[in-house]
Design an enzyme around this catalytic site. Structure first.
Site, PDB file in Angstrom:
ATOM      1  N   CYS A   9       0.827  -1.203   0.000  1.00 40.27           N
ATOM      2  CA  CYS A   9       0.000   0.000   0.000  1.00 40.27           C
ATOM      3  C   CYS A   9       0.863   1.257   0.000  1.00 40.27           C
ATOM      4  CB  CYS A   9      -0.919   0.007   1.218  1.00 40.27           C
ATOM      5  SG  CYS A   9      -1.971   1.463   1.334  1.00 40.27           S
TER       6      CYS A   9
ATOM      7  N   CYS B 284     -11.100 -11.597  21.413  1.00 35.93           N
ATOM      8  CA  CYS B 284     -10.246 -10.844  20.496  1.00 35.93           C
ATOM      9  C   CYS B 284      -8.969 -10.381  21.184  1.00 35.93           C
ATOM     10  CB  CYS B 284     -11.008  -9.643  19.918  1.00 35.93           C
ATOM     11  SG  CYS B 284     -11.585  -8.473  21.171  1.00 35.93           S
TER      12      CYS B 284
ATOM     13  N   ASP C 180     -18.376 -14.027  24.630  1.00 36.50           N
ATOM     14  CA  ASP C 180     -17.579 -13.289  23.644  1.00 36.50           C
ATOM     15  C   ASP C 180     -17.427 -11.843  24.122  1.00 36.50           C
ATOM     16  OD1 ASP C 180     -16.268 -12.389  21.401  1.00 36.50           O
ATOM     17  OD2 ASP C 180     -17.980 -12.573  20.045  1.00 36.50           O
TER      18      ASP C 180
ATOM     19  N   CYS D  86      -3.076  -1.723   9.002  1.00 34.81           N
ATOM     20  CA  CYS D  86      -2.311  -2.743   8.255  1.00 34.81           C
ATOM     21  C   CYS D  86      -0.813  -2.675   8.532  1.00 34.81           C
ATOM     22  CB  CYS D  86      -2.577  -2.599   6.747  1.00 34.81           C
ATOM     23  SG  CYS D  86      -4.309  -2.658   6.277  1.00 34.81           S
TER      24      CYS D  86
ATOM     25  N   CYS E  21      -0.558   5.926   7.225  1.00 36.42           N
ATOM     26  CA  CYS E  21      -1.842   5.453   7.738  1.00 36.42           C
ATOM     27  C   CYS E  21      -1.580   4.527   8.920  1.00 36.42           C
ATOM     28  CB  CYS E  21      -2.592   4.720   6.628  1.00 36.42           C
ATOM     29  SG  CYS E  21      -4.064   3.841   7.165  1.00 36.42           S
TER      30      CYS E  21
ATOM     31  N   GLU F 142     -26.691  -8.611  26.744  1.00 33.56           N
ATOM     32  CA  GLU F 142     -25.855  -7.572  26.145  1.00 33.56           C
ATOM     33  C   GLU F 142     -26.141  -6.231  26.821  1.00 33.56           C
ATOM     34  OE1 GLU F 142     -23.493  -5.133  24.343  1.00 33.56           O
ATOM     35  OE2 GLU F 142     -23.375  -7.253  23.779  1.00 33.56           O
TER      36      GLU F 142
ATOM     37  N   CYS G 269      -7.604   2.252  -0.718  1.00 34.33           N
ATOM     38  CA  CYS G 269      -7.498   1.440   0.494  1.00 34.33           C
ATOM     39  C   CYS G 269      -7.756  -0.010   0.133  1.00 34.33           C
ATOM     40  CB  CYS G 269      -8.499   1.912   1.550  1.00 34.33           C
ATOM     41  SG  CYS G 269      -8.416   0.959   3.081  1.00 34.33           S
TER      42      CYS G 269
ATOM     43  N   TYR H 174     -22.572 -11.382  26.314  1.00 32.04           N
ATOM     44  CA  TYR H 174     -22.052 -10.329  25.427  1.00 32.04           C
ATOM     45  C   TYR H 174     -22.515 -10.623  23.988  1.00 32.04           C
ATOM     46  CZ  TYR H 174     -19.015 -10.237  29.550  1.00 32.04           C
ATOM     47  OH  TYR H 174     -18.544 -10.239  30.845  1.00 32.04           O
TER      48      TYR H 174
ATOM     49  N   GLN I  67     -19.763  -8.574  12.772  1.00 33.58           N
ATOM     50  CA  GLN I  67     -18.426  -9.038  12.430  1.00 33.58           C
ATOM     51  C   GLN I  67     -17.946  -8.309  11.170  1.00 33.58           C
ATOM     52  OE1 GLN I  67     -16.247 -10.971  13.876  1.00 33.58           O
ATOM     53  NE2 GLN I  67     -17.482 -11.767  15.552  1.00 33.58           N
TER      54      GLN I  67
END
Length: 468
Positions: free
Chosen positions: A74, A425, A398, A83, A80, A349, A176, A328, A299
């Site tokens: 990129c 995550c 989650d 990534c 930026c 939630e 992008c 969650y 997602q």
């Protein structure tokens, strides 16, 4: 060179990767965390933070590159903030992420890792996101060449992403690689049109300007949602730019706008106004459909998200007699995806807007065995919930990056569900929570999943079984 404010370590060897994606080196018993380095590099690293046991810095020269190092693809790389792992082969990225998960559980959970499975990589490593949010700014970040040119006629209006650490500077994105479909063409066309119309781009310091943000959402069904956020309640300007978007991109399924005159970019308390089409687009995961609105969370990698949900389904091994708690739950996507395989699915939630979406998706899929509750998980899972629905046979959790509140962990130990599927995550907070759950549970299987190529981020699914 030894000035504490300007330390440069020369020719240091990077031997590992940290959970934050930094290269790791060791010098005289001190750990060095080095940005822009990967294992195998030999680099000169300039230190910007020094503590007794560790230092943090950034590579200013790669003296000998790792065999895993490649040229970033990129043109905005390095400016930026996204990534950041483009300089590593994708195979190496997967290897690093597997190591990050293993290291977190070695250091924090101290549980057996005999059953950790090889990471599931993405088939598509570019254009994999289904949502991007761009920022309009009248303070475009200038390259060194532009600054040195002395050209006073450079257009300073930009549409792109914030420079890391600089709240008022935006890199003007030409192309992008994160989102496909019409995303790049749309952003560039709106930017050019508004510059031609002399519409003001937002000045975050002065808190004024017409154009603030652009949100583009796409679905695997091919549908596209576009929302323009403006900083002025100006019907004439709004009508003109909306008309331009429709004429230029007639295939857009949902075109919306939002007026934000606040001093911050948050939009949760603002109404999105639908100019064309429905207020949502439809995403499909297998046989299930989900409404995705302008403010819905979902997602952000649809194709890999489907793989993730299939792994969760496999780990849960639900029976038709099972009561399942989905903690969650967000917009209820995991709950609805798995609901056909169990007796009842109870989702909890904290974000009330997400539960509104969950109930919409329940109706869309005619899912009669799902019930959703709004509130902090630590306050909702209690005797009232158990009296209404019974204790869970299976728990799916989650949580956000911060992991579960300790009170939630203690309640899970009290409930003694036979199976817990923990989706995370953040392997570090996941390992912290599982270290506590280890009092009664064994980790029988773990599956890392790469959702975000060229970044440090990783999902990890852990299967916990109640110890007999």
């Amino acid at each position: 060179m030894r000035n504490k404010k300007n330390i440069i370590h020369e020719n240091i060897s990077i031997t590992a990767i940290s959970s934050e994606g930094y290269g790791i080196a060791r010098i005289e018993g001190k750990v060095i965390f080095a940005e822009a380095c990967i294992p195998g590099d030999v680099a000169d690293v300039k230190i910007y933070k020094s503590k007794a046991s560790y230092e943090e810095g950034k590579a200013i020269a790669i003296k000998s590159p790792s065999s895993d190092r490649v040229e970033p693809f990129c043109s905005h790389f390095g400016t930026c903030g996204g990534c950041k792992w483009q300089y590593a082969t994708y195979e190496a990225q997967l290897k690093y992420k597997q190591e990050i998960v293993k290291s977190a559980f070695d250091r924090i959970a101290k549980v057996s890792l005999d059953n950790i499975l090889p990471i599931v990589g993405c088939d598509e490593t570019k254009y994999y996101r289904n949502k991007l949010e761009y920022t309009f700014s009248n303070k475009k970040w200038l390259t060194l060449e532009q600054v040195e040119s002395g050209d006073e006629n450079i257009v300073r209006d930009a549409c792109g992403f914030h420079i890391p650490g600089l709240f008022d500077k935006v890199v003007d994105v030409d192309h992008c690689y994160l989102q496909g479909s019409i995303s790049n063409d749309l952003r560039n066309a709106i930017k050019s049109f508004c510059i031609d119309q002399h519409y003001s781009f937002y000045d975050i310091r002065e808190q004024k300007g017409f154009l603030r943000n652009l949100v583009v959402k796409t679905a695997s069904t091919g549908q596209v949602l576009v929302m323009l956020v403006v900083g002025e309640d100006n019907d004439e300007k709004i009508e003109k730019v909306m008309r331009f978007i429709i004429d230029k991109f007639p295939s857009i399924d949902s075109l919306q706008y939002m007026i934000n005159t606040k001093r911050n970019d948050s939009t949760y308390d603002l109404d999105a106004i639908t100019y064309k089409g429905n207020a949502y687009i439809i995403e499909e995961f297998g046989a299930k459909k989900f409404k995705i609105g302008a403010k819905s969370f979902f997602q952000t990698n649809s194709r890999q998200g489907k793989h993730l949900y299939d792994i969760i389904k496999d780990f849960a091994s639900l029976k038709k007699t099972d009561t399942v708690y989905d903690l969650y739950t967000g917009v209820g996507s995991i709950a609805i995806y798995l609901a056909d395989d169990c007796k009842q699915m109870i989702g909890v939630e904290e974000v009330k807007e997400a539960i509104i979406d969950a109930n919409e998706n329940k109706l869309l899929n005619q899912q009669t065995n799902c019930q959703f509750y709004t509130g902090d998980v630590k306050n909702i899972i209690n005797s009232d919930l158990y009296d209404a629905h019974g204790r869970p046979d299976v728990i799916i959790t989650d949580p956000p990056r911060s992991g579960m509140h300790e009170k939630v962990v203690m309640e899970l130990l009290h409930l003694e569900a036979s199976t817990i599927v923990y989706v995370s995550c953040n392997p570090s907070t996941q390992a912290r929570d599982i270290a506590l759950l280890n009092e009664k549970y064994d980790v029988t299987k773990m599956q890392p999943v790469d959702m975000f190529p060229h970044t440090k981020h990783i999902e990890n699914v852990a299967l916990l079984k109640l110890r007999k």
